[in-house]
Design a protein around this motif. Structure first.
Motif, PDB file in Angstrom:
ATOM      1  N   TRP A 138       0.813  -0.976   0.036  1.00  0.00           N
ATOM      2  CA  TRP A 138       0.054  -0.036  -0.060  1.00  0.00           C
ATOM      3  C   TRP A 138       0.923   1.334   0.145  1.00  0.00           C
ATOM      4  CZ3 TRP A 138      -4.607   0.964  -1.749  1.00  0.00           C
ATOM      5  CH2 TRP A 138      -5.529   0.052  -1.629  1.00  0.00           C
ATOM      6  N   CYS A 183      -8.595   5.063   6.272  1.00  0.00           N
ATOM      7  CA  CYS A 183      -8.926   6.508   5.526  1.00  0.00           C
ATOM      8  C   CYS A 183      -8.620   6.555   4.502  1.00  0.00           C
ATOM      9  CB  CYS A 183      -8.693   7.439   6.514  1.00  0.00           C
ATOM     10  SG  CYS A 183      -6.824   7.698   7.071  1.00  0.00           S
ATOM     11  N   PHE A 200      -2.609   2.372   7.787  1.00  0.00           N
ATOM     12  CA  PHE A 200      -1.255   1.798   7.928  1.00  0.00           C
ATOM     13  C   PHE A 200      -0.238   2.639   6.884  1.00  0.00           C
ATOM     14  CE2 PHE A 200      -1.563  -2.772   6.096  1.00  0.00           C
ATOM     15  CZ  PHE A 200      -1.824  -2.323   4.879  1.00  0.00           C
ATOM     16  N   GLY A 205      -1.752   2.989  11.977  1.00  0.00           N
ATOM     17  CA  GLY A 205      -2.134   1.746  12.764  1.00  0.00           C
ATOM     18  C   GLY A 205      -2.400   0.715  11.732  1.00  0.00           C
ATOM     19  N   LEU A 218      -4.921  -2.191  10.853  1.00  0.00           N
ATOM     20  CA  LEU A 218      -6.304  -2.594  11.183  1.00  0.00           C
ATOM     21  C   LEU A 218      -6.563  -4.093  11.145  1.00  0.00           C
ATOM     22  CD1 LEU A 218      -8.043  -0.111   8.919  1.00  0.00           C
ATOM     23  CD2 LEU A 218      -8.245  -0.218  11.182  1.00  0.00           C
ATOM     24  N   GLY A 219      -5.256  -4.892  10.998  1.00  0.00           N
ATOM     25  CA  GLY A 219      -5.212  -6.359  11.138  1.00  0.00           C
ATOM     26  C   GLY A 219      -5.367  -6.353  12.689  1.00  0.00           C
ATOM     27  N   LEU A 226     -14.320   1.625   4.563  1.00  0.00           N
ATOM     28  CA  LEU A 226     -14.756   1.874   3.274  1.00  0.00           C
ATOM     29  C   LEU A 226     -13.581   1.209   2.396  1.00  0.00           C
ATOM     30  CD1 LEU A 226     -15.774   5.748   3.108  1.00  0.00           C
ATOM     31  CD2 LEU A 226     -17.313   3.727   3.544  1.00  0.00           C
ATOM     32  N   TYR A 227     -13.996   0.209   1.788  1.00  0.00           N
ATOM     33  CA  TYR A 227     -12.970  -0.335   0.916  1.00  0.00           C
ATOM     34  C   TYR A 227     -11.691  -0.728   1.345  1.00  0.00           C
ATOM     35  CZ  TYR A 227     -16.433   1.835  -2.174  1.00  0.00           C
ATOM     36  OH  TYR A 227     -17.566   2.270  -2.894  1.00  0.00           O
ATOM     37  N   VAL A 228     -11.812  -1.443   2.661  1.00  0.00           N
ATOM     38  CA  VAL A 228     -10.740  -2.104   3.038  1.00  0.00           C
ATOM     39  C   VAL A 228     -10.444  -3.497   2.864  1.00  0.00           C
ATOM     40  CG1 VAL A 228      -9.282  -2.211   5.423  1.00  0.00           C
ATOM     41  CG2 VAL A 228     -10.568  -0.016   4.720  1.00  0.00           C
ATOM     42  N   HIS A 229      -9.144  -3.795   2.470  1.00  0.00           N
ATOM     43  CA  HIS A 229      -9.019  -5.247   2.161  1.00  0.00           C
ATOM     44  C   HIS A 229      -8.565  -6.136   3.850  1.00  0.00           C
ATOM     45  CE1 HIS A 229      -6.945  -9.056   1.251  1.00  0.00           C
ATOM     46  NE2 HIS A 229      -5.783  -8.459   1.806  1.00  0.00           N
TER      47      HIS A 229
HETATM   48  C1  LIG Z   1      -9.058   1.175  -1.430  1.00  0.00           C
HETATM   49  S1  LIG Z   1      -8.166   2.106  -0.061  1.00  0.00           S
HETATM   50  C2  LIG Z   1      -9.617   3.170   0.342  1.00  0.00           C
HETATM   51  C3  LIG Z   1      -9.384   4.340   0.923  1.00  0.00           C
HETATM   52  C4  LIG Z   1     -10.607   5.066   1.552  1.00  0.00           C
HETATM   53  N1  LIG Z   1     -11.400   4.238   2.705  1.00  0.00           N
HETATM   54  C5  LIG Z   1     -11.501   5.376   0.310  1.00  0.00           C
HETATM   55  O1  LIG Z   1     -12.680   4.943   0.449  1.00  0.00           O
HETATM   56  O2  LIG Z   1     -11.172   6.321  -0.561  1.00  0.00           O
HETATM   57  C6  LIG Z   1      -7.805   1.197   1.196  1.00  0.00           C
HETATM   58  C7  LIG Z   1      -7.134   1.855   2.193  1.00  0.00           C
HETATM   59  O3  LIG Z   1      -6.925   0.884   3.367  1.00  0.00           O
HETATM   60  C8  LIG Z   1      -5.852   1.165   3.750  1.00  0.00           C
HETATM   61  N2  LIG Z   1      -5.236  -0.313   4.706  1.00  0.00           N
HETATM   62  C9  LIG Z   1      -5.473  -1.414   4.022  1.00  0.00           C
HETATM   63  N3  LIG Z   1      -5.141  -2.520   4.888  1.00  0.00           N
HETATM   64  C10 LIG Z   1      -4.914  -1.804   6.110  1.00  0.00           C
HETATM   65  C11 LIG Z   1      -4.843  -2.312   7.324  1.00  0.00           C
HETATM   66  N4  LIG Z   1      -4.622  -3.632   7.527  1.00  0.00           N
HETATM   67  N5  LIG Z   1      -4.428  -1.435   8.137  1.00  0.00           N
HETATM   68  C12 LIG Z   1      -4.546   0.067   8.331  1.00  0.00           C
HETATM   69  N6  LIG Z   1      -4.778   0.335   6.757  1.00  0.00           N
HETATM   70  C13 LIG Z   1      -5.059  -0.229   5.800  1.00  0.00           C
HETATM   71  C14 LIG Z   1      -4.837   1.243   2.577  1.00  0.00           C
HETATM   72  O4  LIG Z   1      -3.581   1.710   3.022  1.00  0.00           O
HETATM   73  C15 LIG Z   1      -5.598   2.510   1.964  1.00  0.00           C
HETATM   74  O5  LIG Z   1      -5.351   3.475   2.183  1.00  0.00           O
END
Ligand SMILES: C[S@@+](CC[C@H](N)C(=O)[O-])C[C@H]1O[C@@H](n2cnc3c(N)ncnc32)[C@H](O)[C@@H]1O
Length: 209
Positions: A11, A52, A73, A101, A103-104, A119-122
């Motif tokens: 990322w 975010c 993160f 941080g 989110l795992g 929103l849209y977090v893997h």
């Molecule tokens: C597809 S983007 C979506 C960003 C925002 N929520 C949006 O809708 O535009 C996914 C975001 O989640 C963050 N992310 C993914 N896995 C994460 C984790 N384990 N912990 C923290 N952030 C994470 C990525 O760095 C990225 O900024």
């Protein structure tokens, strides 16, 4: 596809490339319509935006009077988000706590937020565990909004741009939210505007217990 493709390092690289190649467009990307719609119906309070990214939703919420914790993160994404917020003035910037941080494992303060958006977090680990952990941050009377881009288009069976990722599905979220504690407001798949990009799972729920 492997889990490593969505780890912190990856990322970081994605955000670094995105900012180098089209930084202005990223900074100007508007906030998510689902989040705006949900927040517009609520009185400002304490919000958490989990994952975010470049901060559009967190900044919109702060400008609307919310106090926001925004977690990601990616230090690069947070750096852009922070500088965008600062460009909007001390009042908006001062309402946002940018948290680097993972989110795992990162957990919100139990019941600490009137609105939790994700929103849209893997999701790298167990989806139910992740949903329960995010939901644990919602105060009684507060709202949870979880949105996940589905990896396969249900209409065509074709892979979407989210192929290979695990994002929350409607059943994942609904399965975790106990009916004695949560009132579902929205729990459905919604077709995305961009042709061929499939559907989003959208779940909005209010904590009633
Ligand atoms: C597809 S983007 C979506 C960003 C925002 N929520 C949006 O809708 O535009 C996914 C975001 O989640 C963050 N992310 C993914 N896995 C994460 C984790 N384990 N912990 C923290 N952030 C994470 C990525 O760095 C990225 O900024």
């Amino acid at each position: 596809m492997t889990r490593d493709q969505f780890d912190r390092q990856t990322w970081e690289r994605r955000w670094t490339e995105a900012l180098r190649e089209h930084g202005d467009a990223v900074a100007q990307r508007p906030p998510n319509a689902y989040a705006l719609d949900v927040a517009a119906g609520l009185a400002p309070g304490r919000a958490l935006d989990a994952g975010c990214g470049h901060g559009a939703e967190a900044i919109w919420l702060a400008a609307a009077g919310w106090t926001v914790a925004a977690v990601d993160f990616s230090a690069t994404a947070l750096g852009l988000a922070r500088s965008t917020a600062e460009s909007m003035g001390a009042e908006v910037a001062g309402r946002i706590d940018w948290v680097e941080g993972d989110l795992g494992s990162w957990a919100p303060e139990p019941g600490g937020f009137d609105l939790v958006t994700c929103l849209y977090v893997h999701v790298a680990g167990s989806v139910p565990e992740f949903v329960a952990r995010m939901a644990g941050g919602v105060a009684r009377g507060g709202t949870l909004l979880m949105v996940g881009h589905q990896p396969v288009d249900p209409e065509t069976g074709e892979p979407t741009p989210a192929a290979g990722q695990v994002q929350v599905g409607v059943e994942d979220v609904v399965g975790v939210l106990d009916a004695s504690t949560w009132r579902l407001v929205v729990a459905e798949e919604r077709r995305r505007a961009q042709a061929g990009s499939g559907v989003d799972a959208v779940v909005q729920a209010v904590r009633v217990g």
